[in-house]
Design an enzyme around this catalytic site. Sequence first.
Site, PDB file in Angstrom:
ATOM      1  N   CYS A   1      -6.502  53.019   9.692  1.00  0.00           N
ATOM      2  CA  CYS A   1      -7.362  53.109   8.511  1.00  0.00           C
ATOM      3  C   CYS A   1      -6.675  52.600   7.266  1.00  0.00           C
ATOM      4  CB  CYS A   1      -7.820  54.555   8.340  1.00  0.00           C
ATOM      5  SG  CYS A   1      -8.738  55.067   9.782  1.00  0.00           S
TER       6      CYS A   1
ATOM      7  N   ARG B   1       5.008  43.856  11.375  1.00  0.00           N
ATOM      8  CA  ARG B   1       5.504  42.645  10.706  1.00  0.00           C
ATOM      9  C   ARG B   1       4.435  41.886   9.912  1.00  0.00           C
ATOM     10  NH1 ARG B   1       7.581  38.730  12.600  1.00  0.00           N
ATOM     11  NH2 ARG B   1       9.220  38.590  11.048  1.00  0.00           N
TER      12      ARG B   1
HETATM   13  N1  LLP Z   1      23.402  41.939  10.980  1.00  0.00           N
HETATM   14  C1  LLP Z   1      22.990  42.637   9.904  1.00  0.00           C
HETATM   15  C2  LLP Z   1      23.990  43.276   9.054  1.00  0.00           C
HETATM   16  C3  LLP Z   1      21.616  42.722   9.608  1.00  0.00           C
HETATM   17  O1  LLP Z   1      21.218  43.387   8.529  1.00  0.00           O
HETATM   18  C4  LLP Z   1      20.674  42.081  10.464  1.00  0.00           C
HETATM   19  C5  LLP Z   1      19.244  42.180  10.196  1.00  0.00           C
HETATM   20  C6  LLP Z   1      21.165  41.384  11.589  1.00  0.00           C
HETATM   21  C7  LLP Z   1      22.536  41.329  11.810  1.00  0.00           C
HETATM   22  C8  LLP Z   1      20.259  40.702  12.562  1.00  0.00           C
HETATM   23  O2  LLP Z   1      19.553  39.662  11.977  1.00  0.00           O
HETATM   24  P1  LLP Z   1      18.627  38.720  12.882  1.00  0.00           P
HETATM   25  O3  LLP Z   1      19.537  37.886  13.742  1.00  0.00           O
HETATM   26  O4  LLP Z   1      17.756  39.575  13.682  1.00  0.00           O
HETATM   27  O5  LLP Z   1      17.871  37.909  11.901  1.00  0.00           O
HETATM   28  N2  LLP Z   1      12.428  43.669  10.106  1.00  0.00           N
HETATM   29  C9  LLP Z   1      12.582  42.300   9.652  1.00  0.00           C
HETATM   30  C10 LLP Z   1      13.973  41.784   9.863  1.00  0.00           C
HETATM   31  C11 LLP Z   1      15.018  42.637   9.173  1.00  0.00           C
HETATM   32  C12 LLP Z   1      16.422  42.157   9.418  1.00  0.00           C
HETATM   33  C13 LLP Z   1      17.402  43.142   8.921  1.00  0.00           C
HETATM   34  N3  LLP Z   1      18.769  42.833   9.208  1.00  0.00           N
HETATM   35  C14 LLP Z   1      11.553  41.421  10.367  1.00  0.00           C
HETATM   36  O6  LLP Z   1      10.797  41.935  11.175  1.00  0.00           O
HETATM   37  O7  LLP Z   1      11.457  40.224  10.077  1.00  0.00           O
END
Ligand code: LLP
Length: 421
Positions: A346, A314
């Site tokens: 690296c 992240r």
């Molecule tokens: N529903 C859908 C259709 C989504 O695409 C996502 C997240 C969620 C629910 C859940 O969202 P949350 O409540 O977790 O915000 N890797 C990134 C975050 C990517 C989120 C992608 N979609 C990070 O580490 O910040």
Amino acid sequence: MDHFVYRAGRLWAEDVPLAEIAEAVGTPVYVYSDATLRRHLGLFQEALDWGPHLVCFAVKACGNVAVLRLLAEAGAGMDVVSEGEWRRARAAGVPGERIVFSGVGKTRAELRCALAGGVRQINVESEPELRALSAVAAAMGLEAPVAIRVNPDVDARTHPKIATGLSGTKFGIPAARAREAYRLAASLPGIRVVGVDVHIGSQITDLAPFEAAFRRVAELTEALRADGHRIERLDLGGGLGIPYAGSGEVPPLPRDWGAAIRRTVGHLGCEVTVEPGRLIAGNAGVLLSRVLYVKEGEGRDFLILDAGMNDLVRPALYDAHHDIVPETEAPPDAPRRVFDVVGPVCETGDIFARGREMPVLAEGDLVAFRSAGAYGAAMASEYNSRPLVPEVLVRRDQFAVIRRRPTFDEMIARDSVPPWL
Ligand code: LLP
């Protein structure tokens, strides 16, 4: 609130000292708190208790089967975006009717798998996907329960890499074309329209974009009903931000988010599905790591850890802030030092924090990355041929390894050398 606290100068996960886990499992290692996961899920369930609802955990945030099972036992459904996630949810014992299938590019094989094995609803993101789903379902003699994900063209005011509700992104069908898409859905064999879906992004720290999106969903629902569609469910996605300690962000509480949902769509009498990931798992997990070296650079000091960007991507990917705290609590008057906190990978980008003032640390000390339970282990890789990071679940005074660290042999054995070499 979470269950990672200092007691007598050492950092604990519930009733287990983190040092004990580091000793037993080695580092780096992710550690989750059962009580925190349940508490966060409960906050959403309470926030929506004014009407029929299902809280579907976004499996992508933390897909370990043990975590899914404990959430499912506490009443959660699951939001999945691939056959792999659907299978994880099923392996955790979640029945198909509690699994929502989202995602912009589902394959026909994935659609077939979900339809055959059970699915609550498929959130369709384009007209071609609708046609593909129709063909797959009709060939199986089934009707696919469908919600169409609409793109409300709302700026979620979050990091551009995790904003999904703007019209320029690949997500959903533009709200302006939604009625047409529903007309198409109603005309296709093998499709049963059940609802409307929206998700505008992640780590959203302000209620206004949610309210704007939910209002659009409410207007659309009324228009769709007038067009003769049965809209019984609204899937309002996830995205509620969390307080990353030290980041200064103060996101709204689930309770206030639930109240905003009630205000904007409550009058429609629909069952509400939500898909939170980060808020349930984020502050329910830490990444434990050990200081390998303290290196004096040119005008800056490096804290070199045994965790790298492959274990927690992240910061490198989103410039994300993670609080990094010593496992042994530093007294308030302890000397402090400014470090660049880096991993062993690296790449110059393998940096967790630049110029971070923290208590003086030395070789062998343990540190914990806070707020690492969501999109931490789930996004880990073996880059630099570092075996996938293990995961541990704590429940009161017990802990269990819920994913073990693969051996080097296991990692290498997946490769095969063709006969001509
Ligand atoms: N529903 C859908 C259709 C989504 O695409 C996502 C997240 C969620 C629910 C859940 O969202 P949350 O409540 O977790 O915000 N890797 C990134 C975050 C990517 C989120 C992608 N979609 C990070 O580490 O910040």
